[in-house]
Scaffold this motif. Sequence first.
Motif, PDB file in Angstrom:
ATOM      1  N   TYR A  31       0.836  -1.203   0.000  1.00 53.88           N
ATOM      2  CA  TYR A  31       0.000   0.000   0.000  1.00 53.88           C
ATOM      3  C   TYR A  31       0.870   1.252   0.000  1.00 53.88           C
ATOM      4  O   TYR A  31       1.841   1.343   0.744  1.00 53.88           O
ATOM      5  N   ASP A  32       0.497   2.224  -0.836  1.00 51.44           N
ATOM      6  CA  ASP A  32       1.217   3.492  -0.908  1.00 51.44           C
ATOM      7  C   ASP A  32       0.220   4.623  -0.659  1.00 51.44           C
ATOM      8  O   ASP A  32      -0.701   4.840  -1.448  1.00 51.44           O
ATOM      9  N   SER A  33       0.408   5.341   0.430  1.00 49.85           N
ATOM     10  CA  SER A  33      -0.547   6.397   0.790  1.00 49.85           C
ATOM     11  C   SER A  33      -0.566   7.542  -0.211  1.00 49.85           C
ATOM     12  O   SER A  33      -1.535   8.311  -0.266  1.00 49.85           O
ATOM     13  N   GLU A  56     -10.118  -3.973  -2.320  1.00 51.45           N
ATOM     14  CA  GLU A  56     -10.797  -2.678  -2.378  1.00 51.45           C
ATOM     15  C   GLU A  56     -11.242  -2.239  -0.982  1.00 51.45           C
ATOM     16  O   GLU A  56     -11.124  -1.060  -0.619  1.00 51.45           O
ATOM     17  N   VAL A  57     -11.755  -3.187  -0.196  1.00 53.14           N
ATOM     18  CA  VAL A  57     -12.177  -2.857   1.166  1.00 53.14           C
ATOM     19  C   VAL A  57     -10.985  -2.373   1.992  1.00 53.14           C
ATOM     20  O   VAL A  57     -11.074  -1.375   2.722  1.00 53.14           O
ATOM     21  N   LEU A  58      -9.854  -3.056   1.886  1.00 56.75           N
ATOM     22  CA  LEU A  58      -8.669  -2.662   2.639  1.00 56.75           C
ATOM     23  C   LEU A  58      -8.185  -1.277   2.225  1.00 56.75           C
ATOM     24  O   LEU A  58      -7.851  -0.444   3.075  1.00 56.75           O
ATOM     25  N   CYS A  59      -8.158  -1.015   0.935  1.00 60.99           N
ATOM     26  CA  CYS A  59      -7.699   0.289   0.449  1.00 60.99           C
ATOM     27  C   CYS A  59      -8.622   1.402   0.940  1.00 60.99           C
ATOM     28  O   CYS A  59      -8.157   2.473   1.347  1.00 60.99           O
ATOM     29  N   ASN A  60      -9.926   1.150   0.873  1.00 64.34           N
ATOM     30  CA  ASN A  60     -10.883   2.139   1.379  1.00 64.34           C
ATOM     31  C   ASN A  60     -10.681   2.380   2.869  1.00 64.34           C
ATOM     32  O   ASN A  60     -10.735   3.524   3.330  1.00 64.34           O
ATOM     33  N   TYR A  61     -10.439   1.322   3.604  1.00 63.67           N
ATOM     34  CA  TYR A  61     -10.239   1.445   5.051  1.00 63.67           C
ATOM     35  C   TYR A  61      -8.992   2.259   5.360  1.00 63.67           C
ATOM     36  O   TYR A  61      -9.016   3.173   6.200  1.00 63.67           O
TER      37      TYR A  61
END
Length: 217
Positions: A31-33, A56-61
């Motif tokens: 993941y890259d903020s 997608e759920v993890l990225c949204n979180y």
Amino acid sequence: MMHGNLLPRVIMQMMGAAWRRWRTEVKATSYDSNTPLEELVAIQPIPHGLTPQTWEVLCNYWKYTEKISKINRENANKKKGTHAQGRTNIPSLEYKFSQENGRKSSRIEIQQLSRRSRKKGGAAVDDEAIRIENLLKEVVDHLLQDKPEGTQPLEVHEEAFREVFGPEHSGRVRCLGAGALPSQVFPEQCKRSSMYWQDYHSNSDLTDKFKEMRETI
């Protein structure tokens, strides 16, 4: 031998800890903020063999928690005044005030007492504390103009305090010390309206996906 009712709880705790460790690893490696959400969701192949929905759920979180962290930092920078009484906590200030004045203190009075420096002979600790004191006095005086003749300033202190400082944050009440909750002090005014509650529960799709992940785990 472990009690039968305790075993499921221990297992769930162990699963929760394992899930958090794994989630931290995924975020650290994939993941890259600085990458926009749309690009993160579209990454191919999807990291760690996750399904598109789970990724997608993890990225949204993670994006959401970054947003909340930013808001919290901004709010901290806007904090009005600094407690200047050292180890003398709010309950001690309230008790001392009641002993000296024969009545309970208002939040405005505790606000002012807690922002005065003993090293400066009881003077306001800084310019911000002076500004807040003057602002609170102006609001009290203004509110008194619209009240019946004979109304005492203390009767409008709470109204003035709320006007200057705004609604309480979840989990604490300003100038009432640790343990005081808005739902206990102002039950008629408290509604579960925090940004997290609104944003999280207004996104029904995201909520459903989290439920699916929980059931899968």
